[in-house]
Design a protein around this motif. Structure first.
Motif, PDB file in Angstrom:
ATOM      1  N   ASP A   1     -13.787  10.051  -6.936  1.00 18.70           N
ATOM      2  CA  ASP A   1     -12.380  10.114  -6.410  1.00 18.70           C
ATOM      3  C   ASP A   1     -11.952   8.616  -6.271  1.00 18.70           C
ATOM      4  O   ASP A   1     -12.725   7.881  -6.140  1.00 18.70           O
ATOM      5  CB  ASP A   1     -12.340  10.893  -5.072  1.00 18.70           C
ATOM      6  CG  ASP A   1     -12.667  12.080  -5.069  1.00 18.70           C
ATOM      7  OD1 ASP A   1     -12.371  12.854  -6.032  1.00 18.70           O
ATOM      8  OD2 ASP A   1     -12.933  12.695  -3.858  1.00 18.70           O
ATOM      9  N   LEU A   2     -10.531   8.401  -6.609  1.00 19.43           N
ATOM     10  CA  LEU A   2      -9.942   7.223  -6.598  1.00 19.43           C
ATOM     11  C   LEU A   2      -8.977   6.947  -5.255  1.00 19.43           C
ATOM     12  O   LEU A   2      -8.550   7.870  -4.845  1.00 19.43           O
ATOM     13  CB  LEU A   2      -9.291   6.894  -7.677  1.00 19.43           C
ATOM     14  CG  LEU A   2      -8.747   5.611  -8.047  1.00 19.43           C
ATOM     15  CD1 LEU A   2     -10.007   4.566  -8.245  1.00 19.43           C
ATOM     16  CD2 LEU A   2      -7.908   5.567  -9.505  1.00 19.43           C
ATOM     17  N   PHE A   3      -9.325   5.783  -4.655  1.00 19.85           N
ATOM     18  CA  PHE A   3      -8.520   5.582  -3.412  1.00 19.85           C
ATOM     19  C   PHE A   3      -7.929   4.174  -3.639  1.00 19.85           C
ATOM     20  O   PHE A   3      -9.009   3.040  -3.841  1.00 19.85           O
ATOM     21  CB  PHE A   3      -9.097   5.718  -2.046  1.00 19.85           C
ATOM     22  CG  PHE A   3      -8.234   5.169  -0.947  1.00 19.85           C
ATOM     23  CD1 PHE A   3      -7.445   6.162  -0.244  1.00 19.85           C
ATOM     24  CD2 PHE A   3      -8.370   3.874  -0.247  1.00 19.85           C
ATOM     25  CE1 PHE A   3      -6.616   5.985   0.799  1.00 19.85           C
ATOM     26  CE2 PHE A   3      -7.706   3.733   0.729  1.00 19.85           C
ATOM     27  CZ  PHE A   3      -6.793   4.559   1.466  1.00 19.85           C
ATOM     28  N   GLU A   4      -6.461   4.107  -3.305  1.00 25.04           N
ATOM     29  CA  GLU A   4      -5.983   2.425  -3.476  1.00 25.04           C
ATOM     30  C   GLU A   4      -5.765   1.921  -2.158  1.00 25.04           C
ATOM     31  O   GLU A   4      -5.240   2.602  -1.221  1.00 25.04           O
ATOM     32  CB  GLU A   4      -4.613   2.405  -4.222  1.00 25.04           C
ATOM     33  CG  GLU A   4      -4.094   0.852  -4.253  1.00 25.04           C
ATOM     34  CD  GLU A   4      -2.678   1.096  -5.024  1.00 25.04           C
ATOM     35  OE1 GLU A   4      -2.231  -0.127  -5.173  1.00 25.04           O
ATOM     36  OE2 GLU A   4      -2.171   2.117  -5.378  1.00 25.04           O
ATOM     37  N   ILE A   5      -6.352   0.830  -1.963  1.00 25.92           N
ATOM     38  CA  ILE A   5      -6.350   0.228  -0.526  1.00 25.92           C
ATOM     39  C   ILE A   5      -5.001  -0.516  -0.817  1.00 25.92           C
ATOM     40  O   ILE A   5      -4.994  -1.719  -1.385  1.00 25.92           O
ATOM     41  CB  ILE A   5      -7.485  -0.625  -0.299  1.00 25.92           C
ATOM     42  CG1 ILE A   5      -8.790   0.029  -0.102  1.00 25.92           C
ATOM     43  CG2 ILE A   5      -7.186  -1.649   0.986  1.00 25.92           C
ATOM     44  CD1 ILE A   5     -10.082  -0.724  -0.251  1.00 25.92           C
ATOM     45  N   ARG A   6      -4.088  -0.217   0.193  1.00 29.79           N
ATOM     46  CA  ARG A   6      -2.701  -0.865   0.001  1.00 29.79           C
ATOM     47  C   ARG A   6      -2.270  -1.503   1.181  1.00 29.79           C
ATOM     48  O   ARG A   6      -2.417  -0.749   2.409  1.00 29.79           O
ATOM     49  CB  ARG A   6      -1.629   0.292  -0.265  1.00 29.79           C
ATOM     50  CG  ARG A   6      -1.603   0.869  -1.814  1.00 29.79           C
ATOM     51  CD  ARG A   6      -0.673   1.711  -2.179  1.00 29.79           C
ATOM     52  NE  ARG A   6      -0.506   2.823  -1.306  1.00 29.79           N
ATOM     53  CZ  ARG A   6       0.137   3.416  -0.550  1.00 29.79           C
ATOM     54  NH1 ARG A   6       1.204   2.628  -0.242  1.00 29.79           N
ATOM     55  NH2 ARG A   6      -0.103   4.477   0.364  1.00 29.79           N
TER      56      ARG A   6
ATOM     57  N   PRO B   1      -5.136  -7.739   7.989  1.00 32.61           N
ATOM     58  CA  PRO B   1      -3.659  -7.142   7.383  1.00 32.61           C
ATOM     59  C   PRO B   1      -3.758  -5.407   7.370  1.00 32.61           C
ATOM     60  O   PRO B   1      -4.959  -4.984   7.128  1.00 32.61           O
ATOM     61  CB  PRO B   1      -3.648  -7.598   6.040  1.00 32.61           C
ATOM     62  CG  PRO B   1      -4.716  -8.407   5.525  1.00 32.61           C
ATOM     63  CD  PRO B   1      -5.578  -8.232   6.696  1.00 32.61           C
ATOM     64  N   ALA B   2      -2.729  -5.038   8.046  1.00 27.77           N
ATOM     65  CA  ALA B   2      -2.807  -3.466   8.152  1.00 27.77           C
ATOM     66  C   ALA B   2      -2.827  -2.744   6.997  1.00 27.77           C
ATOM     67  O   ALA B   2      -2.154  -3.184   6.087  1.00 27.77           O
ATOM     68  CB  ALA B   2      -1.390  -3.149   9.051  1.00 27.77           C
ATOM     69  N   MET B   3      -3.532  -1.667   6.954  1.00 30.05           N
ATOM     70  CA  MET B   3      -3.382  -0.767   5.598  1.00 30.05           C
ATOM     71  C   MET B   3      -2.273   0.292   5.834  1.00 30.05           C
ATOM     72  O   MET B   3      -2.090   0.757   6.891  1.00 30.05           O
ATOM     73  CB  MET B   3      -4.817  -0.242   5.468  1.00 30.05           C
ATOM     74  CG  MET B   3      -5.852  -1.096   5.129  1.00 30.05           C
ATOM     75  SD  MET B   3      -7.444  -0.666   4.929  1.00 30.05           S
ATOM     76  CE  MET B   3      -7.285   1.054   4.117  1.00 30.05           C
ATOM     77  N   ALA B   4      -1.699   0.538   4.902  1.00 25.06           N
ATOM     78  CA  ALA B   4      -0.694   1.714   4.539  1.00 25.06           C
ATOM     79  C   ALA B   4      -1.402   3.029   4.857  1.00 25.06           C
ATOM     80  O   ALA B   4      -0.843   3.762   5.608  1.00 25.06           O
ATOM     81  CB  ALA B   4      -0.169   1.857   3.106  1.00 25.06           C
ATOM     82  N   GLN B   5      -2.564   3.123   4.827  1.00 25.27           N
ATOM     83  CA  GLN B   5      -3.516   4.483   4.897  1.00 25.27           C
ATOM     84  C   GLN B   5      -4.824   4.271   4.936  1.00 25.27           C
ATOM     85  O   GLN B   5      -5.488   3.497   4.066  1.00 25.27           O
ATOM     86  CB  GLN B   5      -3.029   5.406   3.865  1.00 25.27           C
ATOM     87  CG  GLN B   5      -3.883   6.969   3.707  1.00 25.27           C
ATOM     88  CD  GLN B   5      -3.628   7.704   2.777  1.00 25.27           C
ATOM     89  OE1 GLN B   5      -2.793   7.400   1.931  1.00 25.27           O
ATOM     90  NE2 GLN B   5      -4.124   8.771   2.610  1.00 25.27           N
ATOM     91  N   VAL B   6      -5.655   4.623   5.891  1.00 30.37           N
ATOM     92  CA  VAL B   6      -7.092   4.677   5.827  1.00 30.37           C
ATOM     93  C   VAL B   6      -7.679   6.197   5.415  1.00 30.37           C
ATOM     94  O   VAL B   6      -7.236   6.951   5.929  1.00 30.37           O
ATOM     95  CB  VAL B   6      -7.500   4.359   7.326  1.00 30.37           C
ATOM     96  CG1 VAL B   6      -9.130   4.480   7.636  1.00 30.37           C
ATOM     97  CG2 VAL B   6      -6.735   3.090   8.142  1.00 30.37           C
ATOM     98  N   PRO B   7      -8.643   5.850   4.520  1.00 30.34           N
ATOM     99  CA  PRO B   7      -9.279   7.000   3.943  1.00 30.34           C
ATOM    100  C   PRO B   7     -10.239   7.703   4.893  1.00 30.34           C
ATOM    101  O   PRO B   7     -10.866   7.088   5.788  1.00 30.34           O
ATOM    102  CB  PRO B   7      -9.676   6.559   2.782  1.00 30.34           C
ATOM    103  CG  PRO B   7     -10.262   5.268   2.853  1.00 30.34           C
ATOM    104  CD  PRO B   7      -9.190   4.787   3.720  1.00 30.34           C
TER     105      PRO B   7
END
Length: 157
Positions: free
Chosen positions: A29-34, A64-70
């Motif tokens: 699975d792929l997750f972008e840290i944004r 820095p804050a992340m847009a989403q935490v997986p």
């Protein structure tokens, strides 16, 4: 085969390409840290001592804050990709490592860089990921082939 995720942060797109190639090669699975606030070109100007990236990297406590935490609970192995900034992982990777529960997980860093190595990134990440085993990791060029990535990642799968 272990359940794997490839999580990555990419400022210019180079790390994203390698991460996508790796995820496809190992069927992960792929997750972008944004970042919550995306980086602008001016933010990434490392020659400007007042640019956002320079200020973040000069402050070891910056997260820095992340847009989403997986949710990483379903994964045994998490490959974490990033560009090298100031000879180490970007601060947003530190945010990622502190944001998720990596207990019992194997974390494998990989980086992209025009020439700098991965440096102390694995040790830095280990200090932030309580309960994880963080491997040394490796630097890849933008042109890393799927077969090379699969062979390297296979040692943890």
């Amino acid at each position: 085969m272990k359940n794997a995720m490839v999580a990555y942060f990419s400022a210019s797109g180079v790390t994203a390409k390698v991460a996508r190639r790796l995820a496809k090669a190992i069927d992960a699975d792929l997750f972008e840290i944004r970042p919550e606030t995306p980086y602008t070109r001016a933010d990434l100007n490392w020659m400007d001592k007042k640019s956002r990236s320079t200020l973040e990297m000069n402050d070891p406590s910056c997260r820095p804050a992340m847009a989403q935490v997986p949710d990483v609970s379903a994964y045994d192995v998490i490959f974490v990709g990033f560009p090298i900034w100031w000879y180490r992982e970007p601060s947003i990777i530190d945010t990622f490592m502190e944001s998720a529960d990596f207990t019992g997980k194997t974390v494998v860093p990989f980086c992209t860089s025009g020439g700098s190595g991965i440096g102390d990134s694995a040790q830095n990440m280990q200090a932030l990921a309580r309960g994880a085993v963080v491997k040394k990791g490796r630097r890849f060029s933008a042109l890393a082939l799927a077969g090379e990535l699969k062979k390297w990642a296979g040692q943890w799968l």
